[in-house]
Scaffold this motif. Structure first.
Motif, PDB file in Angstrom:
ATOM      1  N   ALA A 371       0.787  -1.296  -0.284  1.00  0.00           N
ATOM      2  CA  ALA A 371       0.186  -0.407   0.167  1.00  0.00           C
ATOM      3  C   ALA A 371       0.575   1.093  -0.277  1.00  0.00           C
ATOM      4  O   ALA A 371       0.953   1.882  -1.221  1.00  0.00           O
ATOM      5  CB  ALA A 371      -1.303   0.076   1.235  1.00  0.00           C
ATOM      6  N   MET A 372       2.286   1.110   0.883  1.00  0.00           N
ATOM      7  CA  MET A 372       2.557   2.397   0.688  1.00  0.00           C
ATOM      8  C   MET A 372       3.449   2.776  -0.604  1.00  0.00           C
ATOM      9  O   MET A 372       3.666   3.894  -1.005  1.00  0.00           O
ATOM     10  CB  MET A 372       4.200   1.907   1.635  1.00  0.00           C
ATOM     11  CG  MET A 372       3.778   2.374   2.946  1.00  0.00           C
ATOM     12  SD  MET A 372       3.353   4.105   3.608  1.00  0.00           S
ATOM     13  CE  MET A 372       4.488   4.391   3.714  1.00  0.00           C
ATOM     14  N   LYS A 373       4.192   1.566  -1.327  1.00  0.00           N
ATOM     15  CA  LYS A 373       4.191   1.472  -2.689  1.00  0.00           C
ATOM     16  C   LYS A 373       3.430   2.109  -3.739  1.00  0.00           C
ATOM     17  O   LYS A 373       4.550   2.938  -4.543  1.00  0.00           O
ATOM     18  CB  LYS A 373       4.566   0.069  -3.584  1.00  0.00           C
ATOM     19  CG  LYS A 373       5.736   0.122  -4.089  1.00  0.00           C
ATOM     20  CD  LYS A 373       6.459  -1.156  -4.738  1.00  0.00           C
ATOM     21  CE  LYS A 373       6.899  -1.436  -5.684  1.00  0.00           C
ATOM     22  NZ  LYS A 373       7.705  -2.517  -6.170  1.00  0.00           N
ATOM     23  N   SER A 374       2.329   1.982  -3.689  1.00  0.00           N
ATOM     24  CA  SER A 374       1.366   2.279  -3.968  1.00  0.00           C
ATOM     25  C   SER A 374       0.549   2.947  -4.452  1.00  0.00           C
ATOM     26  O   SER A 374       0.098   3.967  -4.560  1.00  0.00           O
ATOM     27  CB  SER A 374       0.472   1.111  -4.999  1.00  0.00           C
ATOM     28  OG  SER A 374      -0.796   0.334  -3.683  1.00  0.00           O
ATOM     29  N   THR A 375       1.149   4.151  -2.989  1.00  0.00           N
ATOM     30  CA  THR A 375       0.382   5.185  -2.415  1.00  0.00           C
ATOM     31  C   THR A 375      -1.124   4.556  -2.305  1.00  0.00           C
ATOM     32  O   THR A 375      -2.621   5.835  -2.950  1.00  0.00           O
ATOM     33  CB  THR A 375       0.750   6.263  -2.626  1.00  0.00           C
ATOM     34  OG1 THR A 375       0.279   6.380  -4.259  1.00  0.00           O
ATOM     35  CG2 THR A 375       2.317   6.437  -2.833  1.00  0.00           C
ATOM     36  N   THR A 376      -1.907   3.639  -1.820  1.00  0.00           N
ATOM     37  CA  THR A 376      -3.267   3.311  -1.850  1.00  0.00           C
ATOM     38  C   THR A 376      -3.549   3.260  -0.229  1.00  0.00           C
ATOM     39  O   THR A 376      -2.789   2.463   0.031  1.00  0.00           O
ATOM     40  CB  THR A 376      -3.726   2.123  -3.096  1.00  0.00           C
ATOM     41  OG1 THR A 376      -2.845   1.273  -2.446  1.00  0.00           O
ATOM     42  CG2 THR A 376      -3.336   2.972  -4.554  1.00  0.00           C
ATOM     43  N   LYS A 377      -4.909   3.029  -0.061  1.00  0.00           N
ATOM     44  CA  LYS A 377      -5.035   2.092   0.631  1.00  0.00           C
ATOM     45  C   LYS A 377      -6.061   0.808   0.506  1.00  0.00           C
ATOM     46  O   LYS A 377      -6.242   0.375  -0.897  1.00  0.00           O
ATOM     47  CB  LYS A 377      -6.935   2.419   1.239  1.00  0.00           C
ATOM     48  CG  LYS A 377      -6.591   4.650   1.787  1.00  0.00           C
ATOM     49  CD  LYS A 377      -7.762   5.035   1.664  1.00  0.00           C
ATOM     50  CE  LYS A 377      -7.848   6.466   2.305  1.00  0.00           C
ATOM     51  NZ  LYS A 377      -8.741   7.276   2.404  1.00  0.00           N
ATOM     52  N   SER A 378      -5.214   0.087   1.391  1.00  0.00           N
ATOM     53  CA  SER A 378      -5.699  -1.459   1.390  1.00  0.00           C
ATOM     54  C   SER A 378      -7.050  -2.192   1.363  1.00  0.00           C
ATOM     55  O   SER A 378      -7.154  -1.222   2.229  1.00  0.00           O
ATOM     56  CB  SER A 378      -4.910  -2.027   2.611  1.00  0.00           C
ATOM     57  OG  SER A 378      -5.033  -3.513   2.429  1.00  0.00           O
ATOM     58  N   SER A 379      -7.512  -2.310   0.535  1.00  0.00           N
ATOM     59  CA  SER A 379      -8.894  -2.773   0.981  1.00  0.00           C
ATOM     60  C   SER A 379      -9.185  -4.393   1.088  1.00  0.00           C
ATOM     61  O   SER A 379     -10.271  -4.350   1.925  1.00  0.00           O
ATOM     62  CB  SER A 379      -8.980  -3.430  -1.032  1.00  0.00           C
ATOM     63  OG  SER A 379      -8.393  -3.614  -1.518  1.00  0.00           O
ATOM     64  N   SER A 380      -8.256  -4.677   1.529  1.00  0.00           N
ATOM     65  CA  SER A 380      -8.101  -6.070   2.570  1.00  0.00           C
ATOM     66  C   SER A 380      -6.937  -6.533   2.828  1.00  0.00           C
ATOM     67  O   SER A 380      -7.585  -7.640   3.978  1.00  0.00           O
ATOM     68  CB  SER A 380      -7.484  -7.405   1.588  1.00  0.00           C
ATOM     69  OG  SER A 380      -5.910  -7.004   1.300  1.00  0.00           O
ATOM     70  N   GLY A 461      -3.940  11.265   2.132  1.00  0.00           N
ATOM     71  CA  GLY A 461      -5.446  11.308   1.124  1.00  0.00           C
ATOM     72  C   GLY A 461      -5.421  10.575  -0.622  1.00  0.00           C
ATOM     73  O   GLY A 461      -5.212  10.708  -1.414  1.00  0.00           O
ATOM     74  N   PHE A 462      -3.834   9.884  -0.142  1.00  0.00           N
ATOM     75  CA  PHE A 462      -4.144   8.019  -0.632  1.00  0.00           C
ATOM     76  C   PHE A 462      -5.762   7.495  -1.360  1.00  0.00           C
ATOM     77  O   PHE A 462      -6.137   7.181  -0.215  1.00  0.00           O
ATOM     78  CB  PHE A 462      -3.508   6.867   0.130  1.00  0.00           C
ATOM     79  CG  PHE A 462      -1.539   7.478   0.489  1.00  0.00           C
ATOM     80  CD1 PHE A 462      -1.137   8.195  -0.104  1.00  0.00           C
ATOM     81  CD2 PHE A 462      -1.635   6.732   1.696  1.00  0.00           C
ATOM     82  CE1 PHE A 462      -0.318   8.608   0.453  1.00  0.00           C
ATOM     83  CE2 PHE A 462       0.453   6.359   1.072  1.00  0.00           C
ATOM     84  CZ  PHE A 462       0.497   7.788   1.272  1.00  0.00           C
ATOM     85  N   LYS A 463      -5.444   6.956  -2.570  1.00  0.00           N
ATOM     86  CA  LYS A 463      -7.056   6.827  -2.741  1.00  0.00           C
ATOM     87  C   LYS A 463      -7.219   5.217  -3.322  1.00  0.00           C
ATOM     88  O   LYS A 463      -5.751   4.228  -2.048  1.00  0.00           O
ATOM     89  CB  LYS A 463      -6.479   6.652  -4.684  1.00  0.00           C
ATOM     90  CG  LYS A 463      -6.867   8.386  -4.619  1.00  0.00           C
ATOM     91  CD  LYS A 463      -7.227   8.674  -5.961  1.00  0.00           C
ATOM     92  CE  LYS A 463      -6.942  10.139  -6.212  1.00  0.00           C
ATOM     93  NZ  LYS A 463      -6.494  10.444  -7.724  1.00  0.00           N
ATOM     94  N   THR A 464      -7.913   4.609  -2.637  1.00  0.00           N
ATOM     95  CA  THR A 464      -8.346   3.235  -2.623  1.00  0.00           C
ATOM     96  C   THR A 464      -8.155   2.284  -3.756  1.00  0.00           C
ATOM     97  O   THR A 464      -7.815   3.558  -5.269  1.00  0.00           O
ATOM     98  CB  THR A 464      -9.936   2.861  -2.276  1.00  0.00           C
ATOM     99  OG1 THR A 464     -10.696   2.995  -3.975  1.00  0.00           O
ATOM    100  CG2 THR A 464      -9.761   3.615  -1.592  1.00  0.00           C
ATOM    101  N   GLY A 465      -8.002   1.406  -4.028  1.00  0.00           N
ATOM    102  CA  GLY A 465      -7.521   0.162  -5.374  1.00  0.00           C
ATOM    103  C   GLY A 465      -8.306   0.839  -6.420  1.00  0.00           C
ATOM    104  O   GLY A 465      -8.573   0.641  -7.844  1.00  0.00           O
ATOM    105  N   SER A 466      -9.763   0.730  -6.231  1.00  0.00           N
ATOM    106  CA  SER A 466     -10.727   0.981  -7.494  1.00  0.00           C
ATOM    107  C   SER A 466     -11.084   2.457  -7.855  1.00  0.00           C
ATOM    108  O   SER A 466     -11.072   2.467  -9.128  1.00  0.00           O
ATOM    109  CB  SER A 466     -11.926   1.097  -6.621  1.00  0.00           C
ATOM    110  OG  SER A 466     -12.572   2.031  -5.701  1.00  0.00           O
TER     111      SER A 466
END
Length: 478
Positions: A371-380, A461-466
């Motif tokens: 999640a840190m690498k992709s700057t996104t929030k984990s969905s799982s 403000g990291f975004k979710t995967g979707s």
């Protein structure tokens, strides 16, 4: 050593780098002294060649492992080459009043390995120079009005401002961001105020110094930002991501090493496992770099996914929670290196539950790293946390059934422990009990890491995967 074909006498030769051999003519004197001199020359030459080769290999390895260091060296050389033009060209040299050397000195002292550190030093140097120069000119004017008391006024002002600036360097919050500026303030104010006693055109001299410093800092900022930029914020972000991966690998390695079967393993496998287990040591030693990078990142302009008010302090909180987890892993290694033999039936009883808990915990750490690498929030993350809590409860249930185990007697008879009393000494069970308690404690610390990283993702403000997939989806409207 060989034999000369013409004279038939023994001769000494040494191999050189181009593949040929060089004849060593012994000096005049006794046979013993000649041999000693030849041996000494061979030893010196061999050591010089070997030392040179080893130094070159070490330098090459450092550059190959960290190319950013090579990039920084090239950028410093480019900045010095550009600023030296002011010294070589006569119109530019005369335009700055012959003080072009101050621009070169500025580049040397303010150019750092990342943009944040360079910005910090440049701004500190410019602001401190302007402030100290203005105060120095004001003190010079006041001293000139005092007549014969001019030396006393200058000495008193130097004592007052230098003492105050030095004291400010002991304040932690001020020292973290403005320590370099305080030092430059002391230096500039002392030079301006003291030199003003003997220099007539003090204002012109101050203007020339400020202009040369502005030239040097401008060149440093332009080169650091537009030629292979190295951002302190990006380095800090990647450091936390790598630390999460190292914690996950170290946790898996510690538990697997403790419960592994006693079988022969190769030396390379043991070295790889030891390196994997000791990954937590990098996390323990990362406090200083994290604080330094976070301080420099505050000076950097917005870039990429990092805006101007990015929550850099939250990175320090996440790093602190990772170090608390690393302390648990450090104690786990003590259990691995314990010389006390734990009964096999106890290890076999808890092996599966411990491995399951360590695997569930390491999956959470790896998911946070991704999640840190992709700057996104984990969905799982909720699912992984549920798995870790379930594994923790399963291990606790296993612990409750340990006293009720059935042992097999040496003659093969089955004998049940009376009243659940543990016949094994506490000394034998202590390493395993310590490991289990540390694994259970580590789950709480991993949950602290999850909360810290989730708070960081919300503030940043990291975004979710979707959301990220929808942002990257091509636009088909015509």
């Amino acid at each position: 050593m060989g034999k000369d074909n013409e004279t038939g006498k023994l001769e000494w030769r040494i191999n050189v780098e181009d593949g040929t051999s060089e004849r060593l003519d012994p000096p005049a004197g006794s046979g013993l002294s000649r041999r000693v001199a030849v041996w000494f020359k061979c030893l010196v030459m061999n050591r010089f060649v070997l030392g040179t080769v080893a130094s070159m290999e070490k330098a090459w390895r450092i550059g190959a492992e960290e190319p950013t260091k090579v990039v920084h060296c090239l950028k410093v050389g480019l900045a010095l080459s550009l600023v030296s033009i002011f010294y070589y060209m006569r119109p530019l040299y005369e335009g700055v009043g012959g003080n072009a050397m101050w621009a070169i000195m500025t580049v040397v002292v303010v150019f750092d390995s990342n943009i944040g550190a360079t910005f910090s030093k440049c701004i500190n140097r410019v602001v401190a120079t302007l402030l100290a120069g203005s105060l120095g000119i004001g003190v010079h004017w006041m001293a000139a009005q005092s007549g014969s008391g001019e030396p006393l006024v200058i000495a008193g002002s130097v004592f007052l401002f230098a003492s105050a600036a030095t004291y400010s360097r002991f304040v932690p919050s001020f020292k973290a961001r403005f320590d370099y500026g305080a030092m430059i303030f002391i230096l500039t104010f002392s030079l301006v105020s003291v030199s003003g006693y003997r220099v007539d055109k003090l204002i012109a001299l101050a203007q020339q110094r400020v202009s040369t410093i502005a030239i040097g800092t401008s060149i440093c900022i332009i080169i650091s930002m537009f030629f292979c930029p190295i951002w302190a914020g990006v380095q800090l972000h990647h450091l936390l991501q790598r630390n999460l991966d190292k914690l996950a690998d170290s946790l898996d390695g510690c538990v697997a090493e403790y419960f592994k079967e006693k079988e022969a393993s190769t030396q390379n496998e043991d070295e790889d496992m030891n390196k994997k287990i000791k990954g937590f040591m990098c996390v323990l030693n990362s406090k200083g770099p994290e604080e330094s990078m976070a301080n420099f990142a505050r000076w950097e302009p917005a870039h990429g996914s990092f805006n101007f008010r990015h929550p850099w302090k939250q990175y320090l909180k996440a790093g602190a929670s990772m170090r608390r987890c690393a302390y648990c892993l450090e104690n786990l290694t003590i259990c691995i290196n314990s010389e006390t033999e734990v009964p096999d039936h106890l290890k076999n009883h808890l092996r599966e539950a411990c491995l399951k808990l360590s695997s569930a915990s390491s999956k959470i750490l790896k998911e946070l790293a991704n999640a840190m690498k992709s700057t996104t929030k984990s969905s799982s993350m909720d699912f992984l946390l549920f798995g870790m809590i379930s594994a923790k409860q399963e291990l606790q249930e296993r612990l409750r059934t340990v006293p009720e185990r059935i042992e097999k007697h040496e003659e093969g008879e089955v004998m049940e422990k009376e009243g659940g009393e543990n016949r094994r000494s506490m000394h034998e069970v202590l390493p395993l009990a310590t490991l289990v308690s540390l694994l259970l404690e580590n789950t709480d610390r991993i949950q602290e890491i999850v909360r810290a990283v989730e708070e960081l993702s919300n503030l940043a403000g990291f975004k979710t995967g979707s959301q990220r997939k929808s942002d990257t989806k091509p636009n088909n409207h015509h």
